[in-house]
Design an enzyme around this catalytic site. Sequence first.
Site, PDB file in Angstrom:
ATOM      1  N   GLU A 126       0.670  -1.071   0.013  1.00  0.00           N
ATOM      2  CA  GLU A 126       0.078  -0.050  -0.141  1.00  0.00           C
ATOM      3  C   GLU A 126       0.887   1.260  -0.040  1.00  0.00           C
ATOM      4  O   GLU A 126       1.901   1.422   1.012  1.00  0.00           O
ATOM      5  CB  GLU A 126      -0.925   0.146   1.208  1.00  0.00           C
ATOM      6  CG  GLU A 126      -1.975   1.185   0.858  1.00  0.00           C
ATOM      7  CD  GLU A 126      -2.651   1.157   2.251  1.00  0.00           C
ATOM      8  OE1 GLU A 126      -2.661   0.585   3.286  1.00  0.00           O
ATOM      9  OE2 GLU A 126      -3.725   2.240   2.330  1.00  0.00           O
ATOM     10  N   ALA A 266       2.139  -0.594  10.697  1.00  0.00           N
ATOM     11  CA  ALA A 266       1.461  -1.818  10.491  1.00  0.00           C
ATOM     12  C   ALA A 266       0.728  -1.789   9.288  1.00  0.00           C
ATOM     13  O   ALA A 266       0.254  -0.682   8.723  1.00  0.00           O
ATOM     14  CB  ALA A 266       0.693  -2.238  11.706  1.00  0.00           C
ATOM     15  N   MET A 267       0.642  -2.810   8.607  1.00  0.00           N
ATOM     16  CA  MET A 267      -0.280  -2.951   7.541  1.00  0.00           C
ATOM     17  C   MET A 267      -1.137  -4.314   7.361  1.00  0.00           C
ATOM     18  O   MET A 267      -0.708  -5.471   7.660  1.00  0.00           O
ATOM     19  CB  MET A 267       0.939  -3.095   6.312  1.00  0.00           C
ATOM     20  CG  MET A 267       0.327  -3.212   4.866  1.00  0.00           C
ATOM     21  SD  MET A 267      -0.741  -1.927   4.319  1.00  0.00           S
ATOM     22  CE  MET A 267      -1.949  -2.874   3.372  1.00  0.00           C
ATOM     23  N   GLU A 268      -2.414  -4.120   6.887  1.00  0.00           N
ATOM     24  CA  GLU A 268      -3.540  -5.063   7.329  1.00  0.00           C
ATOM     25  C   GLU A 268      -3.564  -5.942   6.121  1.00  0.00           C
ATOM     26  O   GLU A 268      -4.537  -6.698   5.746  1.00  0.00           O
ATOM     27  CB  GLU A 268      -4.748  -4.213   7.351  1.00  0.00           C
ATOM     28  CG  GLU A 268      -5.295  -3.683   5.907  1.00  0.00           C
ATOM     29  CD  GLU A 268      -4.726  -2.127   5.757  1.00  0.00           C
ATOM     30  OE1 GLU A 268      -4.079  -1.704   6.457  1.00  0.00           O
ATOM     31  OE2 GLU A 268      -5.613  -1.446   4.983  1.00  0.00           O
ATOM     32  N   ASN A 269      -2.410  -6.399   5.156  1.00  0.00           N
ATOM     33  CA  ASN A 269      -2.511  -7.408   4.247  1.00  0.00           C
ATOM     34  C   ASN A 269      -3.329  -8.731   4.758  1.00  0.00           C
ATOM     35  O   ASN A 269      -3.254  -9.054   5.966  1.00  0.00           O
ATOM     36  CB  ASN A 269      -1.130  -8.041   4.011  1.00  0.00           C
ATOM     37  CG  ASN A 269      -0.044  -6.855   3.948  1.00  0.00           C
ATOM     38  OD1 ASN A 269      -0.255  -6.172   2.997  1.00  0.00           O
ATOM     39  ND2 ASN A 269       0.968  -6.843   4.819  1.00  0.00           N
ATOM     40  N   HIS A 301      -6.812  -2.078  15.391  1.00  0.00           N
ATOM     41  CA  HIS A 301      -6.858  -1.319  13.873  1.00  0.00           C
ATOM     42  C   HIS A 301      -6.630  -2.226  12.676  1.00  0.00           C
ATOM     43  O   HIS A 301      -7.525  -2.251  11.740  1.00  0.00           O
ATOM     44  CB  HIS A 301      -5.924  -0.112  13.647  1.00  0.00           C
ATOM     45  CG  HIS A 301      -5.928   0.915  12.553  1.00  0.00           C
ATOM     46  ND1 HIS A 301      -6.673   1.772  12.510  1.00  0.00           N
ATOM     47  CD2 HIS A 301      -5.508   0.580  11.449  1.00  0.00           C
ATOM     48  CE1 HIS A 301      -6.631   2.275  11.198  1.00  0.00           C
ATOM     49  NE2 HIS A 301      -5.978   1.594  10.589  1.00  0.00           N
ATOM     50  N   GLU A 302      -5.623  -2.750  12.802  1.00  0.00           N
ATOM     51  CA  GLU A 302      -5.070  -3.712  11.512  1.00  0.00           C
ATOM     52  C   GLU A 302      -6.130  -4.826  11.252  1.00  0.00           C
ATOM     53  O   GLU A 302      -6.584  -5.176  10.283  1.00  0.00           O
ATOM     54  CB  GLU A 302      -3.771  -4.287  11.680  1.00  0.00           C
ATOM     55  CG  GLU A 302      -2.712  -3.209  11.758  1.00  0.00           C
ATOM     56  CD  GLU A 302      -2.816  -1.971  10.590  1.00  0.00           C
ATOM     57  OE1 GLU A 302      -3.203  -2.142   9.392  1.00  0.00           O
ATOM     58  OE2 GLU A 302      -2.408  -0.924  11.099  1.00  0.00           O
ATOM     59  N   GLU A 324      -9.747   4.265   6.232  1.00  0.00           N
ATOM     60  CA  GLU A 324      -9.084   4.739   7.443  1.00  0.00           C
ATOM     61  C   GLU A 324      -9.871   5.391   8.467  1.00  0.00           C
ATOM     62  O   GLU A 324      -9.673   5.210   9.759  1.00  0.00           O
ATOM     63  CB  GLU A 324      -7.679   5.578   6.949  1.00  0.00           C
ATOM     64  CG  GLU A 324      -6.599   4.776   6.151  1.00  0.00           C
ATOM     65  CD  GLU A 324      -6.117   3.441   6.949  1.00  0.00           C
ATOM     66  OE1 GLU A 324      -6.511   3.311   8.095  1.00  0.00           O
ATOM     67  OE2 GLU A 324      -5.633   2.586   6.157  1.00  0.00           O
TER      68      GLU A 324
HETATM   69 ZN    ZN Z   1      -5.202   1.693   8.558  1.00  0.00          ZN
END
Ligand code: ZN
Length: 857
Positions: A126, A266-269, A301-302, A324
């Site tokens: 992203e 962090a990243m929600e993959n 959140h993720e 978001e």
């Molecule tokens: Zn987010």
Amino acid sequence: MLDAQPKTTQLSEYTEPNFWVETTELTFELQPENTIVSTRLQLKRNPKRPANSPLELDGDELELISVAVNGKQLGVNDYSLDEECLVIHNMPDEAVLETKVRVNPAQNTTLDGLYRSGGMYCTQCEAQGFRRITYYPDRPDVMSVFTTHIVADAEGNPVMLSNGNLITDSLDQGVRTVTWHDPHKKPSYLFALVAGDLVVKEDSFTTMSGREVALKLYVESQNIDKTDYALDALKRSMRWDEETYGREYDLDIFMIVAVDDFNMGAMENKGLNVFNSSCVLANPATATDATYQRIEGIVAHEYFHNWTGNRVTCRDWFQLSLKEGFTVFRDASFSADMNSAVVKRIEDATLMRTAQFAEDAGPMAHPVQPDSYIEISNFYTMTIYEKGAEVVRMLHKILGAEGFRKGSDLYFERHDGQAVTIHEFVGAMETANNIDLTLFKRWYKQAGTPVVEAQTQYDSSKQTLTLSLRQHCPDTPGQTNKKPMWLPVQLGLIAEDGQNINIQVEPAHFVFSNVPENTRVSLFCDFSAPIKLEYEQSTDELLFLLEHDSDGFNRWDAGQKLMLSWIEQARQGQFELSDSAKAGLTRLINSTDLDPALLTYLLKLPSESYVAEFSAPIDPVGIHHAREQVVNALANALESEFKACYKRLNIQQDYAPTHSQMAARSLKNISLYYWAMASAEGINQAQQQFQHADNMTDQMAALNILVNAGEKAQAQAALNDFYQQWQHDSLVINQWFTVQAGSAVLGTVAYVQTLIEHSAFDWRNPNKIRAVIGAFTNQSLVNFHQADGAGYKLLVDAILRLNKANPQIAARLLTPLTRWKRLLPQQSNLMKQQLESILKSGELSKDVYEVVSKSLI
Ligand SMILES: [Zn+2]
């Protein structure tokens, strides 16, 4: 100089893609400097687009080896290729496209796409990192089913992960091949791959329908004792989302990986979240209470993105706040439920007032749904995230909890598996509640912070109170003459005895009847709208509300307003703490019926950057000295109260990251701070606490006090001891950097330069850059803004160094300089000169170019 002006992308120019991608099959042959990515796409022409329109694939820094359509290799004349795009004309309506490219993860310092962090492989896609992995329609409205094969040397990569479920895992002569399949359609930005020498901490969760989900947290082996809290927070998040939104997890496995070099939090993959190690790893000895709370919020959140972002995703990046804003609202509600709702509200409002209002007042101001961008990475902003969450929060207020839930249920039901817009989110809320929200939608299209002027008038003969509110919104770049916003006004009336009054309201005129004399009005309770309120209140009134308002948020707000007035008086050389203020604060410190976490905030002076947002022009040096004067006055006047409070709370107990313990520690440590500001006895106590603390919260609080209130030699000795104790732990050393670089006493330009040259500093690691340069420019304002401009020069040198190596971080570091117009003339000119020098310095990344050029308009 820049050769050509980078292209601007406009929301109004959105068109659907020419081709949809039904399935995506990727094969990675991993080598640090020479990774081959083979891609097989099943394509179908979009009937809504003109016949014969070409296939357009994005690509960035890829070496194309081969390309074939339906098994036939294409020659160089069959396609056109430039630095950003691979375009294939004469495509059949249905086709299998096969491409092969070479990438170099070891050389990728941007941390975007496929890169190496320490000894492991990692991805970040992203917003537009996937095009750095392979040629692809890298846009969120193209959703596809992914299968990923990873081939790598088995010894160096005992762990090889991607999205979805593990299908096969085989070993042949030291080479391991694994296959992952994700059954859910997803856009390319949610793709992830991780490979390396990691260990795993396992747990499990039973969903509301009774399905068993394996939870796996992957870390480097030395961090295995820092995994419990994140897993605990994950399980609580999964349960909360079932109970609050009726959302169940949808795969059999949920994985989190901790990575040291990471641009974001962090990243929600899908099924494979990748976390900055600072946002996931904790144990009591190394992490502060604030870190525990941050981990809880980010894990939630993720995880929540699985529904708000992944299952229902964004049509294009102008809709970023769709995922978001909603998800920040969801994680804030979760944190409020887990801890103190009032304190969470105070923290969020503080962030809005310092960072987001500043963004609204600066050259990068943009609506929650922007109209255009040059580089989308520059729009991961306070406005998209925090203001976006405030907008969702207002919807929740307007519709009520039940109405909001009906709306979110309908949104998931209508749009599961789709890429949609903000318009569709609000539309679901409208249909489910039979309400017209057309006017409300201005919150998404108009930039800037609305200002509300309030006036009250009391008529003692009729016992009526009239409230009038007027709003206006200042111009922002490209937007003038704004229309009024829909504002949820939550208010309270408080009688002289501190009782809340229930009154009859006539909404059209805001006339309240049967109101006793001397009633105080408490407006925008709970920060019910993200506005600036202009309402004159006397010192006595503010002091009264600080003690008696039944709305905890407005209690705090009244106190902040009062303290801001003290700091302003100190700047005029006219501050003296009144007897009534001293008495009121004494009663507060000694009150036993108050949540200690809230009390801590009531006693905390606004930060320098908070004060700055309430002054024009900004005088950082003046603010610093005035604030210090007020700190000293409070410390001296209330020393015995703070000392007693500290002693009462300084008890031996086993550390636990529970709300009650954290609340007590926060009050204990702010008491120690004031006590140490008042006397050597307090400093000695801080020294004791520093040496004997059994948890990082207490140790770090004491170190902070020694650095900022102690003698120089004492501060230096404590810093040396701390470094000796923790030099093996990179995350703790980040905190050690921050306490120095962010200090008004220590964090001078020359001192920060020595931190940059320290062996533990690393230009490749964003956490280190944030811990030193970010802390210096955002916290040590008095030094950053020193008169000769050396602070600005230090920042610009860092930005130019990172401009190409890591453009996203370089652009983010620029933020303090973009505010140049609001400073005193001398500083303002120096800041402007530095921005101009960046523009003249050579070839700029799109990220840096956009922020600098917009700032100089
Ligand atoms: Zn987010």
